[in-house]
Each structure stands twice: as structure tokens, then as C-alpha cells.
Design a protein around this motif. Structure first.
Motif, short mmCIF file in Angstrom:
data_model
loop_
_atom_site.label_atom_id
_atom_site.label_comp_id
_atom_site.label_asym_id
_atom_site.label_seq_id
_atom_site.Cartn_x
_atom_site.Cartn_y
_atom_site.Cartn_z
N ALA A 269 0.87 -1.14 -0.05
CA ALA A 269 -0.24 -0.23 -0.26
C ALA A 269 0.62 1.49 -0.18
CB ALA A 269 -0.96 0.47 1.54
N MET A 270 0.54 2.04 -1.14
CA MET A 270 1.02 3.37 -1.02
C MET A 270 0.54 4.44 -0.32
SD MET A 270 2.19 4.07 -4.78
CE MET A 270 3.27 2.51 -6.27
N VAL A 271 1.27 4.90 0.95
CA VAL A 271 1.05 5.32 1.63
C VAL A 271 1.47 6.56 2.28
CG1 VAL A 271 -0.29 3.67 3.27
CG2 VAL A 271 2.10 4.28 3.85
N GLY A 272 0.70 7.78 2.91
CA GLY A 272 1.68 8.60 3.90
C GLY A 272 1.51 8.64 5.47
N VAL A 273 2.86 9.18 5.71
CA VAL A 273 2.81 8.74 7.27
C VAL A 273 3.01 9.84 8.02
CG1 VAL A 273 3.26 6.28 7.15
CG2 VAL A 273 5.36 8.27 7.41
N ALA A 274 2.25 10.14 9.01
CA ALA A 274 2.60 11.29 10.03
C ALA A 274 4.07 11.69 10.79
CB ALA A 274 1.53 10.78 11.75
N LYS A 275 4.39 12.21 10.71
CA LYS A 275 5.38 13.03 11.37
C LYS A 275 5.27 14.00 12.84
CE LYS A 275 10.12 14.96 9.66
NZ LYS A 275 10.94 14.75 9.00
N GLY A 276 6.49 13.77 13.90
CA GLY A 276 6.32 14.54 14.75
C GLY A 276 5.51 14.80 16.17
N GLY A 277 5.23 13.60 15.90
CA GLY A 277 3.55 13.04 16.90
C GLY A 277 4.73 11.97 18.04
N PRO A 278 3.81 12.22 19.09
CA PRO A 278 4.33 11.21 20.03
C PRO A 278 4.58 9.71 19.94
CG PRO A 278 2.41 11.51 20.83
CD PRO A 278 2.77 12.23 19.82
N LYS A 279 6.15 8.95 20.02
CA LYS A 279 5.75 7.45 19.22
C LYS A 279 5.11 7.04 19.23
CE LYS A 279 10.37 8.54 17.04
NZ LYS A 279 10.58 8.36 15.77
N ILE A 280 4.67 5.62 18.57
CA ILE A 280 3.73 4.95 18.82
C ILE A 280 5.09 3.64 19.75
CG2 ILE A 280 3.05 2.47 17.66
CD1 ILE A 280 2.01 4.56 15.25
N ALA A 281 4.03 3.42 21.41
CA ALA A 281 4.90 2.70 22.10
C ALA A 281 4.68 0.68 21.43
CB ALA A 281 3.81 2.53 23.77
N ALA A 282 6.54 0.71 21.28
CA ALA A 282 6.49 -0.87 21.09
C ALA A 282 7.94 -1.05 21.20
CB ALA A 282 6.32 -0.30 19.08
N ASP A 283 8.36 -2.57 20.95
CA ASP A 283 9.23 -2.64 21.52
C ASP A 283 10.70 -2.23 20.04
OD1 ASP A 283 8.11 -4.59 23.42
OD2 ASP A 283 8.41 -5.99 21.75
N ALA A 284 10.81 -2.55 19.04
CA ALA A 284 11.02 -1.24 18.22
C ALA A 284 10.29 -1.00 17.36
CB ALA A 284 11.88 -2.31 17.83
N PRO A 285 10.33 0.54 17.50
CA PRO A 285 9.92 1.58 16.29
C PRO A 285 10.58 2.04 14.95
CG PRO A 285 10.15 2.73 18.24
CD PRO A 285 10.98 1.46 18.66
N VAL A 286 9.68 1.51 13.99
CA VAL A 286 9.54 1.28 12.96
C VAL A 286 9.57 2.29 12.03
CG1 VAL A 286 9.28 0.18 10.53
CG2 VAL A 286 8.96 -1.03 13.23
N GLU A 287 10.73 2.67 11.55
CA GLU A 287 10.40 4.07 10.73
C GLU A 287 10.00 3.72 8.92
OE1 GLU A 287 10.83 7.00 11.67
OE2 GLU A 287 12.00 6.52 13.92
N PRO A 288 9.85 4.48 8.85
CA PRO A 288 9.45 4.13 7.76
C PRO A 288 10.65 4.49 6.18
CG PRO A 288 8.53 6.38 7.49
CD PRO A 288 9.25 6.42 8.93
N GLY A 289 10.77 4.19 5.11
CA GLY A 289 11.31 4.40 3.99
C GLY A 289 11.89 5.31 3.29
N PRO A 290 12.89 5.79 2.75
CA PRO A 290 13.18 6.67 2.26
C PRO A 290 12.10 6.83 0.71
CG PRO A 290 14.42 5.51 0.87
CD PRO A 290 14.04 4.67 2.39
N VAL A 291 11.59 7.77 0.96
CA VAL A 291 10.34 7.81 -0.03
C VAL A 291 10.63 7.49 -1.40
CG1 VAL A 291 9.06 9.59 -1.56
CG2 VAL A 291 8.95 10.41 1.20
N ASN A 292 9.69 6.57 -2.40
CA ASN A 292 10.61 5.68 -3.50
C ASN A 292 9.01 7.01 -4.78
OD1 ASN A 292 9.95 4.45 -6.09
ND2 ASN A 292 10.16 2.60 -4.71
N GLU A 293 10.68 7.89 -5.16
CA GLU A 293 9.58 8.79 -5.96
C GLU A 293 9.09 7.95 -7.81
OE1 GLU A 293 13.03 11.28 -7.24
OE2 GLU A 293 13.52 12.56 -5.42
N GLN A 294 9.69 6.80 -7.72
CA GLN A 294 8.99 5.84 -9.13
C GLN A 294 7.86 5.43 -8.50
OE1 GLN A 294 10.94 6.34 -11.77
NE2 GLN A 294 8.63 5.33 -12.96
#
Length: 210
Positions: A180-205
Motif C-alpha cells: 500500500a502506498m501511504v503517507g505517514v505522520a511525523k512529529g507526534g509522540p512515538k508509538i509504544a513498541a519494542d522497536a519503532p519502525v521508521e518508514p523507508g525513503p520516499v520512492n519517487e518512481q
């Protein structure tokens, strides 16, 4: 036998008795060695049988897994191609202006309804074959199923939350047909998780393809 009887034996009888005693002792030693050899061979055969049984069980499991995968993923390539057709049907529907839809032309409305029904029927057929739609808005970003297209600054929403779905994704079984091609929130509180997952780089293609 008494000592006197022993003394009365002829030399030949004495030699024969000694020979018999040696043969008896040799026979016992030979039987013991044969027993040890048989026990060793028995252990080797048992070990070989266990190995063969283990290999057969592993083969059975691999075969069952391969058969399951073949049944589950046999339509994967076909389904992936059909997703492009479904996308085009959706684009056609989205391209129709709202005022045209409300124009009241019976023939035009019938055409719109026909295209809409075709799209829904196609997605329903794919779902019957194990293809599931991924529309993760509001969910935590998962790089295994989602592809980050852009970030949306929003301090009110937990970081890495999917806030917009540009294009829905699809999965079959445990595999991804299309993320799924998505937009993700930035700047808010971290989601509680064992290891937060950061989104990968924007895929321009991918963004251009969308």
C-alpha cells in the motif's frame, strides 16, 4: 578327576584334553567377539533406520508445505495482473466529474454502474482466491506491507501512523502482491513498541506510477 587318575593318563590323552580345553576357550572368545560384532551392527542398523525415518518425515513436511504454497500462491501472478485492470476501472470512475454523475442521463448512469459493478466483482473474485486488500489508514506503518510516499507533519497523531492511503495494497496468504502506498505522520509522540519502525525513503518512481 583325582590326581592319581591324571597321572595314569597317557601322553596322548593329556594332549587331547589340553587341546579340547584350548578349543573350548577359543570358542568362548569367538562367541563373545561375534556377539559384540552383532550388537555393533544392530546399533548401526538402528541408527540408519532412524536417519531414514527422519529424512522421510522431513520430506513429507516439505512436500506438504510445497503443495500448500502451490495452492495458495498459484494465482499470484494472474492476480497481480488483474490488479492493474482494477486500478484502471477505479481511475475511470474517479475521473468522472460529480456534476456529470448527477446529470440524470440514464444511459450514462448505467455505464457508471456497470463499471463499478465490474470492479467490485473482480475484487470479490480475487478475495475468494485469497487476495486481500490493504487499506491501512490509521494503522501503524509496517514496511513489510506499506510503502511510504511522503510524511505529514502532525503533532496530534503518533509518529509513523498511516494518515493517508494513496493507493491500496494487496496481499495473498502471507505474501505481498503490492504494498500500500501511504503517507505517514511525523512529529507526534512515538508509538509504544519494542522497536519503532521508521518508514523507508520516499520512492519517487512509485509516486510517479501512482
Amino acid at each position: 578327576m583325582s590326581d592319581q587318575a591324571k597321572d595314569e593318563r597317557t601322553p596322548n590323552e593329556a594332549e587331547a584334553a589340553e587341546a579340547n580345553a584350548e578349543r573350548t576357550e577359543g570358542s568362548i572368545d569367538g562367541d563373545y567377539e561375534a556377539l559384540v560384532r552383532l550388537l555393533k551392527e544392530n546399533e548401526e542398523l538402528k541408527d540408519r533406520a532412524l536417519r531414514v525415518a527422519a529424512e522421510m518425515e522431513n520430506l513429507r513436511r516439505r512436500t506438504a508445505r510445497d503443495v500448500h504454497d502451490a495452492r495458495t500462491y498459484a494465482v499470484a501472478n494472474f492476480a497481480r495482473d488483474m490488479l492493474s485492470v482494477s486500478d484502471n476501472l477505479r481511475r475511470a470512475l474517479d475521473a468522472i466529474p460529480a456534476e456529470a454523475k448527477a446529470s440524470g442521463d440514464a444511459g450514462f448512469k448505467a455505464l457508471i454502474e456497470g463499471v463499478d459493478l465490474t470492479e467490485r466483482a473482480m475484487l470479490s473474485a480475487l478475495e475468494r482466491h485469497g487476495v486481500k486488500k490493504l487499506a491501512p489508514e490509521g494503522e501503524k506503518f509496517d514496511p513489510n506491507f506499506h510503502q511510504a510516499m511522503f510524511e505529514v507533519p502532525n503533532p496530534d497523531v503518533p509518529a509513523n501512523t498511516v494518515v493517508q492511503v494513496v493507493q491500496p495494497g494487496y496481499s495473498i496468504g502471507e505474501r505481498v502482491l503490492r504494498p500500500a502506498m501511504v503517507g505517514v505522520a511525523k512529529g507526534g509522540p512515538k508509538i509504544a513498541a519494542d522497536a519503532p519502525v521508521e518508514p523507508g525513503p520516499v520512492n519517487e518512481q512509485a509516486e510517479k506510477d501512482a
